[in-house]
Design a protein around this motif. Structure first.
Motif, PDB file in Angstrom:
ATOM      1  N   PHE A  92       0.683  -1.499  -0.731  1.00 34.77           N
ATOM      2  CA  PHE A  92      -0.299  -0.187   0.063  1.00 34.77           C
ATOM      3  C   PHE A  92       0.860   0.999   0.530  1.00 34.77           C
ATOM      4  O   PHE A  92       0.135   2.347  -0.431  1.00 34.77           O
ATOM      5  N   VAL A 212      -9.051  -7.864   7.052  1.00 35.28           N
ATOM      6  CA  VAL A 212      -9.903  -6.831   5.957  1.00 35.28           C
ATOM      7  C   VAL A 212     -11.006  -6.534   7.381  1.00 35.28           C
ATOM      8  O   VAL A 212     -10.982  -6.632   8.231  1.00 35.28           O
ATOM      9  N   ILE A 380     -10.188 -11.761  -6.142  1.00 36.20           N
ATOM     10  CA  ILE A 380     -12.310 -10.907  -6.107  1.00 36.20           C
ATOM     11  C   ILE A 380     -10.962  -9.264  -6.227  1.00 36.20           C
ATOM     12  O   ILE A 380     -11.641  -8.252  -6.898  1.00 36.20           O
TER      13      ILE A 380
HETATM   14  C1  LIG Z   1      -9.394 -10.494   0.917  1.00 35.71           C
HETATM   15  C2  LIG Z   1      -9.900  -8.304   0.123  1.00 35.71           C
HETATM   16  C3  LIG Z   1      -8.909  -7.448   0.468  1.00 35.71           C
HETATM   17  C4  LIG Z   1      -9.541  -6.393  -0.240  1.00 35.71           C
HETATM   18  N1  LIG Z   1      -8.637  -5.019   0.303  1.00 35.71           N
HETATM   19  C5  LIG Z   1      -9.025  -4.061  -0.286  1.00 35.71           C
HETATM   20  C6  LIG Z   1      -8.963  -2.519   0.432  1.00 35.71           C
HETATM   21  O1  LIG Z   1      -7.188  -3.011   0.349  1.00 35.71           O
HETATM   22  N2  LIG Z   1      -9.309  -1.606   0.098  1.00 35.71           N
HETATM   23  C7  LIG Z   1     -10.454  -1.518  -0.881  1.00 35.71           C
HETATM   24  O2  LIG Z   1     -10.197  -0.579  -1.578  1.00 35.71           O
HETATM   25  N3  LIG Z   1     -10.530  -2.648  -0.990  1.00 35.71           N
HETATM   26  C8  LIG Z   1     -10.524  -3.870  -1.118  1.00 35.71           C
HETATM   27  N4  LIG Z   1     -10.425  -4.604  -1.536  1.00 35.71           N
HETATM   28  C9  LIG Z   1     -12.112  -5.267  -2.803  1.00 35.71           C
HETATM   29  C10 LIG Z   1     -12.338  -5.602  -4.338  1.00 35.71           C
HETATM   30  O3  LIG Z   1     -12.082  -4.701  -5.165  1.00 35.71           O
HETATM   31  C11 LIG Z   1     -13.548  -5.404  -4.136  1.00 35.71           C
HETATM   32  O4  LIG Z   1     -13.571  -6.674  -3.440  1.00 35.71           O
HETATM   33  C12 LIG Z   1     -13.367  -5.723  -5.855  1.00 35.71           C
HETATM   34  O5  LIG Z   1     -13.858  -4.827  -7.165  1.00 35.71           O
HETATM   35  C13 LIG Z   1     -14.889  -6.581  -6.059  1.00 35.71           C
HETATM   36  O6  LIG Z   1     -16.137  -5.784  -5.570  1.00 35.71           O
HETATM   37  P1  LIG Z   1     -17.330  -6.358  -4.806  1.00 35.71           P
HETATM   38  O7  LIG Z   1     -17.409  -6.677  -3.289  1.00 35.71           O
HETATM   39  O8  LIG Z   1     -18.372  -5.009  -4.409  1.00 35.71           O
HETATM   40  O9  LIG Z   1     -18.123  -7.558  -6.002  1.00 35.71           O
HETATM   41  P2  LIG Z   1     -19.314  -7.199  -7.167  1.00 35.71           P
HETATM   42  O10 LIG Z   1     -18.349  -5.710  -7.728  1.00 35.71           O
HETATM   43  O11 LIG Z   1     -20.582  -6.791  -6.363  1.00 35.71           O
HETATM   44  O12 LIG Z   1     -19.183  -8.262  -7.891  1.00 35.71           O
HETATM   45  C14 LIG Z   1     -19.869  -9.100  -7.730  1.00 35.71           C
HETATM   46  C15 LIG Z   1     -19.698 -10.438  -8.533  1.00 35.71           C
HETATM   47  O13 LIG Z   1     -20.279  -9.735  -9.521  1.00 35.71           O
HETATM   48  C16 LIG Z   1     -19.305  -9.555 -10.762  1.00 35.71           C
HETATM   49  N5  LIG Z   1     -19.119  -8.098 -11.453  1.00 35.71           N
HETATM   50  C17 LIG Z   1     -19.608  -6.987 -10.985  1.00 35.71           C
HETATM   51  N6  LIG Z   1     -19.806  -6.109 -12.003  1.00 35.71           N
HETATM   52  C18 LIG Z   1     -19.156  -7.112 -13.380  1.00 35.71           C
HETATM   53  C19 LIG Z   1     -19.453  -6.788 -15.040  1.00 35.71           C
HETATM   54  N7  LIG Z   1     -19.740  -5.503 -15.424  1.00 35.71           N
HETATM   55  N8  LIG Z   1     -18.829  -8.050 -16.385  1.00 35.71           N
HETATM   56  C20 LIG Z   1     -19.299  -8.501 -14.679  1.00 35.71           C
HETATM   57  N9  LIG Z   1     -18.876  -9.291 -14.337  1.00 35.71           N
HETATM   58  C21 LIG Z   1     -19.268  -8.529 -13.204  1.00 35.71           C
HETATM   59  C22 LIG Z   1     -17.888  -8.987 -10.493  1.00 35.71           C
HETATM   60  O14 LIG Z   1     -16.662 -10.243 -11.122  1.00 35.71           O
HETATM   61  C23 LIG Z   1     -18.442 -10.273  -8.791  1.00 35.71           C
HETATM   62  O15 LIG Z   1     -17.590 -11.890  -9.543  1.00 35.71           O
HETATM   63  C24 LIG Z   1     -10.481  -6.236  -0.658  1.00 35.71           C
HETATM   64  C25 LIG Z   1     -11.724  -7.809  -1.617  1.00 35.71           C
HETATM   65  C26 LIG Z   1     -10.963  -8.424  -0.676  1.00 35.71           C
HETATM   66  C27 LIG Z   1     -11.564  -9.663  -1.296  1.00 35.71           C
END
Ligand SMILES: Cc1cc2nc3c(=O)[nH]c(=O)nc-3n(C[C@H](O)[C@H](O)[C@H](O)COP(=O)(O)OP(=O)(O)OC[C@H]3O[C@@H](n4cnc5c(N)ncnc54)[C@H](O)[C@@H]3O)c2cc1C
Length: 399
Positions: A92, A212, A380
């Motif tokens: 980070f 997290v 993810i």
């Molecule tokens: C262990 C862990 C650590 C993390 N650390 C950080 C961190 O330090 N800081 C931070 O800011 N974030 C962090 N994240 C967040 C991470 O970046 C998000 O979880 C990720 O971007 C997915 O967003 P979401 O969880 O809201 O899932 P959603 O966006 O709700 O997606 C759910 C599912 O739908 C699919 N999907 C969504 N939109 C589309 C599309 N347009 N086309 C095809 N498929 C789609 C996704 O691929 C996924 O399978 C972390 C996540 C995890 C699991």
């Protein structure tokens, strides 16, 4: 780039090897080799050792304390570190916010933040995601409203990795009108985590770890000179940062080392006779992963080569992210297969220093199920693999 090492490169390899033998603390490398979690102090200790050596800012420009290494030297360094059991640096600060600060920050910000990041005196975390704003990051709702020389920040970030240790968080915040869902309303703000109006609550993951968190901002006042670049330009800066993040997620060198250990595990036999590696179907799965990893290694080398000429990694970082995490998860699956019933017991404490319960079976098998579960995250975070596929189809294939 040429992969036949020159005499100087071989000399550099020896220098790195010797440094790791002498300076990498044995308690740290032994934990990494066994798949145990490190404490915050251990990460900091290792990063400060790297700093003392002048090797903390691997991709940084030399004028800010970077190594000035060629892509081949970076390749050598990564591989030697993985083989020796050195931990990855926490990205980070050194790998994520630093490139944004030295690329888009003003002189005062560079002087205020970069030396402490380089020396690992401060711990950073990343505040992008929110509930409902992960893949659709532009939908984020945390607001920063200008009030004189300050911004007042309200909202909640989620999935904040290792935020429980953080001194600072780099955040994407909405500085435009609340109704606007466009990317011009987003700004990049650095916030001190020691503000009493910030609270951090843990999220416990499927393997029982506390990695997290949720981070809540309640009327947090942030000096306006913590804004990077121009108001409303945060999206542009964030995208640069994300390409750096995705490149790092590929983890080619550690995967090479894990594959070697996996083969050793599959070469051991319970009854002195049969070995899993003799099973042609298992051996083929290992071979497929090895081939994919080799191909990925060359893609990573091309990307590193571009970075060393001053370019930010482009959409190829999405390819690295997808394939790198598929390989990580593929190795996890084969580990569980090789460890068989040794992988089954659910003992979250076995990741911790001081755990004196008996592992059942070989050392590298003991954590294989928990590691399998933990690494589900890799496809993810950093933008899900489905989203990376969308990026590739747009940016590379023009669809
Ligand atoms: C262990 C862990 C650590 C993390 N650390 C950080 C961190 O330090 N800081 C931070 O800011 N974030 C962090 N994240 C967040 C991470 O970046 C998000 O979880 C990720 O971007 C997915 O967003 P979401 O969880 O809201 O899932 P959603 O966006 O709700 O997606 C759910 C599912 O739908 C699919 N999907 C969504 N939109 C589309 C599309 N347009 N086309 C095809 N498929 C789609 C996704 O691929 C996924 O399978 C972390 C996540 C995890 C699991």
């Amino acid at each position: 780039m040429n992969l036949d090492f020159s005499a100087e490169e071989k000399e550099f390899q020896q220098e790195v090897r010797q440094f790791l033998q002498q300076k990498l603390p044995k308690n740290i490398s032994s934990k990494i080799k066994k798949g145990l979690h490190l404490l915050k102090e251990e990460y900091v200790q290792w990063q400060q050792i790297l700093h003392k050596q002048g090797w903390a800012g691997v991709n940084w420009p030399v004028e800010h304390g970077g190594t000035g290494w060629t892509s081949t030297q970076k390749y050598i360094f990564d591989n030697e570190c993985a083989q020796a059991g050195a931990p990855d640096v926490i990205p980070f600060g050194l790998k994520m916010v630093a490139p944004v600060i030295y690329t888009f920050g003003n002189e005062e910000q560079k002087q205020r933040f970069l030396p402490d990041i380089l020396a690992s005196k401060v711990w950073w975390c990343q505040g992008y995601s929110e509930t409902g704003a992960g893949s659709d990051l532009a939908g984020l709702k945390t607001t920063a409203v200008r009030d004189g020389d300050e911004y007042i920040v309200n909202g909640t970030k989620t999935w904040t990795t290792l935020g429980q240790h953080a001194d600072w968080i780099f955040c994407l915040v909405r500085t435009g009108p609340p109704s606007a869902k466009n990317q011009e309303a987003i700004s990049f703000l650095l916030i001190n985590m020691h503000d009493p109006k910030i609270t951090v609550s843990p999220i416990i993951t499927i393997d029982g770890s506390h990695e997290v968190n949720e981070v809540h901002f309640d009327e947090v006042r942030v000096p306006a000179n913590n804004l990077i670049g121009a108001e409303g330009q945060g999206w542009t800066y964030a995208k640069v940062l994300l390409t750096h993040e995705r490149t790092g997620i590929a983890r080619v060198a550690p995967s090479k080392d894990r594959l070697i250990q996996l083969k050793q595990l599959a070469e051991t036999s319970d009854d002195g006779n049969s070995k899993l590696m003799d099973d042609p179907i298992f051996a083929q799965k290992v071979a497929n992963l090895e081939i994919d990893l080799l191909a990925l290694e060359y893609t990573e080398l091309r990307t590193l080569s571009a970075i060393s000429t001053g370019k930010a990694p482009g959409p190829e970082s999405s390819i690295l992210k997808i394939v790198g995490t598929q390989i990580i998860q593929g190795i996890d699956e084969l580990y569980v297969e090789a460890a068989a019933y040794y992988s089954m017991p659910y003992v979250p404490q076995q990741f911790e220093e001081g755990f004196d319960g008996q592992h059942i079976g070989p050392d590298t098998a003991a954590n294989s199920a928990l590691t399998f579960f933990n690494n589900r995250k890799t496809s993810i975070y950093g933008g899900s693999n489905e989203i990376q596929t969308n990026i590739i189809s747009k940016a590379v294939l023009g669809l």
